[in-house]
Design an enzyme around this catalytic site. Structure first.
Site, PDB file in Angstrom:
ATOM      1  N   ASP A  10      32.290  36.680  -1.486  1.00  0.00           N
ATOM      2  CA  ASP A  10      32.851  37.758  -2.292  1.00  0.00           C
ATOM      3  C   ASP A  10      33.402  38.814  -1.343  1.00  0.00           C
ATOM      4  OD1 ASP A  10      32.840  39.052  -5.183  1.00  0.00           O
ATOM      5  OD2 ASP A  10      32.258  40.619  -3.761  1.00  0.00           O
ATOM      6  N   ASN A  18      42.717  46.921  -5.733  1.00  0.00           N
ATOM      7  CA  ASN A  18      43.525  46.847  -6.953  1.00  0.00           C
ATOM      8  C   ASN A  18      43.668  48.208  -7.615  1.00  0.00           C
ATOM      9  OD1 ASN A  18      44.142  44.116  -6.861  1.00  0.00           O
ATOM     10  ND2 ASN A  18      42.309  43.529  -7.967  1.00  0.00           N
ATOM     11  N   HIS A  23      47.717  45.612  -8.364  1.00  0.00           N
ATOM     12  CA  HIS A  23      47.391  44.195  -8.302  1.00  0.00           C
ATOM     13  C   HIS A  23      48.360  43.387  -7.433  1.00  0.00           C
ATOM     14  CE1 HIS A  23      44.832  45.364 -11.662  1.00  0.00           C
ATOM     15  NE2 HIS A  23      44.108  44.320 -11.324  1.00  0.00           N
ATOM     16  N   ASP A  53      38.007  37.751  -6.752  1.00  0.00           N
ATOM     17  CA  ASP A  53      37.957  37.956  -5.300  1.00  0.00           C
ATOM     18  C   ASP A  53      36.845  37.112  -4.684  1.00  0.00           C
ATOM     19  OD1 ASP A  53      35.867  39.447  -6.429  1.00  0.00           O
ATOM     20  OD2 ASP A  53      35.917  40.930  -4.822  1.00  0.00           O
ATOM     21  N   ARG A  73      30.804  33.400  11.431  1.00  0.00           N
ATOM     22  CA  ARG A  73      32.132  33.390  12.057  1.00  0.00           C
ATOM     23  C   ARG A  73      33.191  33.892  11.080  1.00  0.00           C
ATOM     24  NH1 ARG A  73      32.784  28.061  13.708  1.00  0.00           N
ATOM     25  NH2 ARG A  73      34.092  27.537  11.925  1.00  0.00           N
TER      26      ARG A  73
END
Length: 137
Positions: A10, A18, A23, A53, A73
């Protein structure tokens, strides 16, 4: 029949992008994010946009310890990257949950649910972290 791991990713505070920039800019940022994630993943790894997202990454034949390294990473690559939104630098971070098959779950639905819960644990622990039931990284 092979063990594998799943990452539930996430983008932290993405709603702010946004809300602040619109957007169209948020969509471009998602494209840029996907490119960074793809660049850092191995050829056999599969990445999917799961929701607004959120991304899911399948790591075939990847045990938990290796999955942790890959997740760290990815997180570092995003933290180090300077995104550009309306010609201004913008920093982002990821909250990542890890699930290991078959240890954490045996079905696809349960594996995604487990990784999702781990991602929420990452958010609760301060965001920008990688989380598995055994530890926060």
């Amino acid at each position: 029949s092979h063990p594998f791991s799943l990452l539930f990713i996430d983008i932290d505070f993405f709603k702010n992008v946004n809300d602040q920039f619109g957007h169209v800019h948020g969509s471009q940022l998602l494209i840029d994010m996907a490119a960074i994630l793809r660049r850092e993943l191995r050829g056999a790894d599969q990445i999917y946009r799961y929701g607004g997202d959120e991304f899911i990454v399948m790591l075939p034949k990847t045990p938990l310890e290796e999955a942790k390294k890959i997740a760290l990473r990815l997180s570092a690559a995003v933290k180090d990257h300077e995104f550009v939104v309306q010609e201004k630098p913008y920093k982002l971070s990821l909250s990542v949950g890890i699930a290991d098959y078959p240890t954490d779950a045996k079905t696809a639905k349960d594996l995604i649910d487990f990784a999702d819960k781990m991602m929420y644990m990452s958010k609760k622990s301060g965001r920008g972290k990688v989380f598995h039931a055994t530890e926060v990284l």
